[in-house]
Design a protein around this motif. Structure first.
Motif, PDB file in Angstrom:
ATOM      1  N   VAL A  94      -3.475  -4.912  -4.188  1.00  0.00           N
ATOM      2  CA  VAL A  94      -3.226  -6.219  -3.580  1.00  0.00           C
ATOM      3  C   VAL A  94      -4.164  -6.400  -2.394  1.00  0.00           C
ATOM      4  O   VAL A  94      -4.528  -5.448  -1.725  1.00  0.00           O
ATOM      5  CB  VAL A  94      -1.748  -6.389  -3.136  1.00  0.00           C
ATOM      6  N   ASP A  95      -4.536  -7.649  -2.160  1.00  0.00           N
ATOM      7  CA  ASP A  95      -5.445  -7.930  -1.049  1.00  0.00           C
ATOM      8  C   ASP A  95      -4.730  -8.476   0.178  1.00  0.00           C
ATOM      9  O   ASP A  95      -5.333  -8.613   1.237  1.00  0.00           O
ATOM     10  CB  ASP A  95      -6.560  -8.879  -1.480  1.00  0.00           C
ATOM     11  N   ASP A  96      -3.449  -8.780   0.059  1.00  0.00           N
ATOM     12  CA  ASP A  96      -2.653  -9.270   1.179  1.00  0.00           C
ATOM     13  C   ASP A  96      -1.223  -8.761   0.983  1.00  0.00           C
ATOM     14  O   ASP A  96      -0.471  -9.300   0.168  1.00  0.00           O
ATOM     15  CB  ASP A  96      -2.684 -10.796   1.237  1.00  0.00           C
ATOM     16  N   HIS A  97      -0.884  -7.712   1.711  1.00  0.00           N
ATOM     17  CA  HIS A  97       0.430  -7.091   1.529  1.00  0.00           C
ATOM     18  C   HIS A  97       1.585  -8.027   1.876  1.00  0.00           C
ATOM     19  O   HIS A  97       2.628  -7.983   1.225  1.00  0.00           O
ATOM     20  CB  HIS A  97       0.523  -5.797   2.352  1.00  0.00           C
TER      21      HIS A  97
ATOM     22  N   LEU B 262       2.208  -1.026  -3.860  1.00  0.00           N
ATOM     23  CA  LEU B 262       1.227  -2.080  -3.595  1.00  0.00           C
ATOM     24  C   LEU B 262       0.197  -1.470  -2.653  1.00  0.00           C
ATOM     25  O   LEU B 262       0.514  -1.154  -1.503  1.00  0.00           O
ATOM     26  CB  LEU B 262       1.926  -3.290  -2.975  1.00  0.00           C
ATOM     27  N   GLU B 263      -0.988  -1.275  -3.164  1.00  0.00           N
ATOM     28  CA  GLU B 263      -1.998  -0.538  -2.404  1.00  0.00           C
ATOM     29  C   GLU B 263      -3.237  -1.391  -2.164  1.00  0.00           C
ATOM     30  O   GLU B 263      -3.436  -2.409  -2.822  1.00  0.00           O
ATOM     31  CB  GLU B 263      -2.386   0.735  -3.145  1.00  0.00           C
ATOM     32  N   PRO B 264      -4.089  -0.972  -1.227  1.00  0.00           N
ATOM     33  CA  PRO B 264      -5.348  -1.696  -1.017  1.00  0.00           C
ATOM     34  C   PRO B 264      -6.186  -1.667  -2.296  1.00  0.00           C
ATOM     35  O   PRO B 264      -6.049  -0.743  -3.116  1.00  0.00           O
ATOM     36  CB  PRO B 264      -6.033  -0.889   0.091  1.00  0.00           C
TER      37      PRO B 264
ATOM     38  N   ARG C  51      -2.812   0.196   4.057  1.00  0.00           N
ATOM     39  CA  ARG C  51      -1.361   0.008   3.991  1.00  0.00           C
ATOM     40  C   ARG C  51      -0.886   0.178   2.544  1.00  0.00           C
ATOM     41  O   ARG C  51      -1.527  -0.302   1.614  1.00  0.00           O
ATOM     42  CB  ARG C  51      -1.027  -1.405   4.489  1.00  0.00           C
ATOM     43  N   TRP C  52       0.242   0.847   2.387  1.00  0.00           N
ATOM     44  CA  TRP C  52       0.897   1.018   1.101  1.00  0.00           C
ATOM     45  C   TRP C  52       2.346   0.581   1.251  1.00  0.00           C
ATOM     46  O   TRP C  52       3.035   1.010   2.173  1.00  0.00           O
ATOM     47  CB  TRP C  52       0.874   2.477   0.652  1.00  0.00           C
ATOM     48  N   VAL C  53       2.788  -0.269   0.358  1.00  0.00           N
ATOM     49  CA  VAL C  53       4.172  -0.742   0.355  1.00  0.00           C
ATOM     50  C   VAL C  53       4.744  -0.422  -1.017  1.00  0.00           C
ATOM     51  O   VAL C  53       4.155  -0.782  -2.031  1.00  0.00           O
ATOM     52  CB  VAL C  53       4.259  -2.263   0.622  1.00  0.00           C
ATOM     53  N   SER C  54       5.878   0.271  -1.046  1.00  0.00           N
ATOM     54  CA  SER C  54       6.496   0.531  -2.347  1.00  0.00           C
ATOM     55  C   SER C  54       7.688  -0.400  -2.533  1.00  0.00           C
ATOM     56  O   SER C  54       8.446  -0.661  -1.602  1.00  0.00           O
ATOM     57  CB  SER C  54       6.905   1.991  -2.500  1.00  0.00           C
ATOM     58  N   VAL C  55       7.795  -0.924  -3.745  1.00  0.00           N
ATOM     59  CA  VAL C  55       8.893  -1.818  -4.125  1.00  0.00           C
ATOM     60  C   VAL C  55       9.478  -1.310  -5.438  1.00  0.00           C
ATOM     61  O   VAL C  55       8.824  -0.575  -6.181  1.00  0.00           O
ATOM     62  CB  VAL C  55       8.417  -3.282  -4.285  1.00  0.00           C
ATOM     63  N   GLY C  56      10.704  -1.693  -5.710  1.00  0.00           N
ATOM     64  CA  GLY C  56      11.308  -1.283  -6.962  1.00  0.00           C
ATOM     65  C   GLY C  56      12.578  -2.049  -7.243  1.00  0.00           C
ATOM     66  O   GLY C  56      13.163  -2.673  -6.349  1.00  0.00           O
TER      67      GLY C  56
END
Length: 138
Positions: free
Chosen positions: A12-15, A56-58, A40-45
């Protein structure tokens, strides 16, 4: 010996936009939000799948990548050419209406496929293709 899926990755380009889509539109929960070396890394589930996360990673999560490689990945992401994921749902048509109402780009309206599912597809805010399928009865 068992093997189970634990994590998969989506560039993703915009977290913040990605979180709004995956959390507020799809109903996934945010499990972690981690920064490291300017990335930045955001995990979703899904709440009912606590052992499976989408990270969701760069677009290029490698601090040693060249500027040319970063630009190449950013171009592919902008064109929607990076792979996405396939979700299962128990109501493809209702999910389609909810996601379409969010303004997400529709790639395919719900349709019955010859391989036994009813599915639809969208692009997330970064351009990744997401498919949603429901097993057909009978």
């Amino acid at each position: 010996m068992g093997i189970n899926l634990s994590q998969c990755f989506i560039a993703v380009d915009d977290h913040d936009k990605a979180i709004a889509f995956y959390r507020d539109v799809l109903g996934l929960e945010v499990r972690s939000d981690v920064g490291f070396e300017g990335m930045r890394w955001v995990s979703v589930g899904a709440p009912d799948q606590p052992d499976v996360a989408i990270v969701l990673e760069p677009p290029l999560a490698d601090p040693n990548a060249s500027d040319a490689d970063r630009e190449a990945v950013n171009v592919l992401l902008a064109k929607g050419l990076l792979r996405g994921v396939i979700f299962s749902t128990d109501d493809c048509d209702a999910l389609f209406e909810r996601v379409r109402a969010s303004g997400a780009e529709v790639l395919q309206e719900p349709m019955d496929q010859p391989y036994g599912v009813r599915d639809c597809s969208f692009r997330d805010p970064a351009g990744n293709m997401l498919r949603f399928n429901q097993p057909r009865k009978g």
